[in-house]
Design a protein around this motif. Structure first.
Motif, PDB file in Angstrom:
ATOM      1  N   ARG A  38       0.814  -1.207   0.000  1.00 36.72           N
ATOM      2  CA  ARG A  38       0.000   0.000   0.000  1.00 36.72           C
ATOM      3  C   ARG A  38       0.854   1.266   0.000  1.00 36.72           C
ATOM      4  O   ARG A  38       0.404   2.320  -0.446  1.00 36.72           O
ATOM      5  CB  ARG A  38      -0.905  -0.023   1.226  1.00 36.72           C
ATOM      6  N   ARG A  44      -5.732   7.821  -3.183  1.00 41.67           N
ATOM      7  CA  ARG A  44      -7.090   7.814  -3.721  1.00 41.67           C
ATOM      8  C   ARG A  44      -7.672   6.393  -3.817  1.00 41.67           C
ATOM      9  O   ARG A  44      -8.873   6.212  -3.885  1.00 41.67           O
ATOM     10  CB  ARG A  44      -7.114   8.490  -5.083  1.00 41.67           C
ATOM     11  N   ASN A  45      -6.783   5.407  -3.800  1.00 40.40           N
ATOM     12  CA  ASN A  45      -7.272   4.025  -3.837  1.00 40.40           C
ATOM     13  C   ASN A  45      -7.930   3.616  -2.526  1.00 40.40           C
ATOM     14  O   ASN A  45      -8.733   2.690  -2.502  1.00 40.40           O
ATOM     15  CB  ASN A  45      -6.125   3.063  -4.128  1.00 40.40           C
ATOM     16  N   PHE A  46      -7.601   4.290  -1.444  1.00 39.87           N
ATOM     17  CA  PHE A  46      -8.074   3.855  -0.135  1.00 39.87           C
ATOM     18  C   PHE A  46      -8.949   4.873   0.565  1.00 39.87           C
ATOM     19  O   PHE A  46      -9.582   4.560   1.562  1.00 39.87           O
ATOM     20  CB  PHE A  46      -6.878   3.509   0.760  1.00 39.87           C
ATOM     21  N   LYS A  47      -8.994   6.133   0.067  1.00 42.48           N
ATOM     22  CA  LYS A  47      -9.762   7.173   0.746  1.00 42.48           C
ATOM     23  C   LYS A  47     -11.264   6.951   0.618  1.00 42.48           C
ATOM     24  O   LYS A  47     -12.013   7.137   1.555  1.00 42.48           O
ATOM     25  CB  LYS A  47      -9.396   8.543   0.177  1.00 42.48           C
ATOM     26  N   ARG A  48     -11.739   6.606  -0.575  1.00 39.51           N
ATOM     27  CA  ARG A  48     -13.170   6.444  -0.778  1.00 39.51           C
ATOM     28  C   ARG A  48     -13.588   4.989  -0.537  1.00 39.51           C
ATOM     29  O   ARG A  48     -12.808   4.066  -0.750  1.00 39.51           O
ATOM     30  CB  ARG A  48     -13.559   6.876  -2.184  1.00 39.51           C
ATOM     31  N   GLU A  49     -14.837   4.828  -0.097  1.00 37.55           N
ATOM     32  CA  GLU A  49     -15.340   3.468   0.124  1.00 37.55           C
ATOM     33  C   GLU A  49     -15.765   2.860  -1.198  1.00 37.55           C
ATOM     34  O   GLU A  49     -16.307   3.549  -2.064  1.00 37.55           O
ATOM     35  CB  GLU A  49     -16.546   3.497   1.065  1.00 37.55           C
ATOM     36  N   ARG A  50     -15.541   1.621  -1.343  1.00 31.80           N
ATOM     37  CA  ARG A  50     -15.950   0.936  -2.557  1.00 31.80           C
ATOM     38  C   ARG A  50     -17.411   0.517  -2.415  1.00 31.80           C
ATOM     39  O   ARG A  50     -17.816   0.008  -1.370  1.00 31.80           O
ATOM     40  CB  ARG A  50     -15.082  -0.289  -2.794  1.00 31.80           C
ATOM     41  N   PRO A  51     -18.196   0.719  -3.447  1.00 35.66           N
ATOM     42  CA  PRO A  51     -19.608   0.320  -3.345  1.00 35.66           C
ATOM     43  C   PRO A  51     -19.729  -1.207  -3.324  1.00 35.66           C
ATOM     44  O   PRO A  51     -18.947  -1.918  -3.947  1.00 35.66           O
ATOM     45  CB  PRO A  51     -20.226   0.903  -4.613  1.00 35.66           C
ATOM     46  N   VAL A  52     -20.716  -1.674  -2.583  1.00 36.88           N
ATOM     47  CA  VAL A  52     -20.957  -3.112  -2.510  1.00 36.88           C
ATOM     48  C   VAL A  52     -21.862  -3.488  -3.669  1.00 36.88           C
ATOM     49  O   VAL A  52     -23.003  -3.015  -3.770  1.00 36.88           O
ATOM     50  CB  VAL A  52     -21.606  -3.487  -1.162  1.00 36.88           C
ATOM     51  N   LEU A  53     -21.368  -4.302  -4.565  1.00 34.75           N
ATOM     52  CA  LEU A  53     -22.146  -4.718  -5.726  1.00 34.75           C
ATOM     53  C   LEU A  53     -23.011  -5.919  -5.355  1.00 34.75           C
ATOM     54  O   LEU A  53     -22.573  -6.803  -4.616  1.00 34.75           O
ATOM     55  CB  LEU A  53     -21.214  -5.072  -6.879  1.00 34.75           C
TER      56      LEU A  53
END
Length: 183
Positions: A38, A44-53
């Motif tokens: 990491r 920017r890869n870790f700041k935002r939450e990834r949406p749950v698909l």
């Protein structure tokens, strides 16, 4: 002699504000594999939450697969397999149901023989033959090994021809009991 106050260097947080400062460069031996990977990736890869698909594995679009999708030959085999599996999993229930079904058929035939009067001799002969056949089937179904209350005597073990009965008033019983109590 004046006391010299020594402050920690700036890279460790300066004067008592270490909890708000950016940590210094850590040695690689202190990082685990994921943290070390990491370090080289942008924030920017870790700041935002990834949406749950939503997962499509539940069969929403096509429906859940069943036996109708198989070929005719495979469906026939599956039906035989399900029946055989049901027998294997519940042998006691299946044997009792078979015995009850044969008993109901026998009761029906016996009722027809006893209470119906408007029958010719061919019908009576046919019902008598089916009654004999059902009695044989009922005896075979009732004597199924699964329906026994006690397991059969194993092969090679002695089975007495007459059952052994010991009376408490016999002299042998009193002698044996008194010898046991003395020992």
């Amino acid at each position: 002699m004046s006391a010299v106050i020594r402050h920690p260097p700036e890279r460790f947080g300066g004067r008592g504000i270490a909890q708000f400062s950016v940590p210094g460069i850590l040695k690689p031996r202190d990082l685990d594999v994921l943290s070390a990977q990491r370090v080289f990736q942008p924030d920017r890869n870790f700041k935002r939450e990834r949406p749950v698909l939503p997962c499509r594995g539940s069969g929403d679009v096509f429906g859940n697969p069943d036996d109708k999708l198989c070929s005719r030959q495979h469906r026939e085999w599956l039906n035989q397999h399900y029946a055989q599996r049901k027998l294997h999993l519940n042998p006691l229930v299946c044997a009792a149901r078979r015995r009850d079904r044969i008993q109901e058929e026998l009761d029906t035939v016996t009722y027809q023989l006893n209470f119906l009067v408007d029958m010719d001799s061919a019908t009576i002969d046919m019902l008598t033959a089916s009654e004999k056949e059902l009695k044989k089937k009922l005896q075979k179904a009732s004597s199924a090994p699964v329906l026994r209350t006690r397991p059969p005597t194993p092969k090679g073990q002695v089975r007495h021809v007459e059952s052994f009965r010991c009376q408490k008033s016999s002299p042998f019983f009193r002698t044996a009991a008194s010898e046991v109590l003395r020992a």
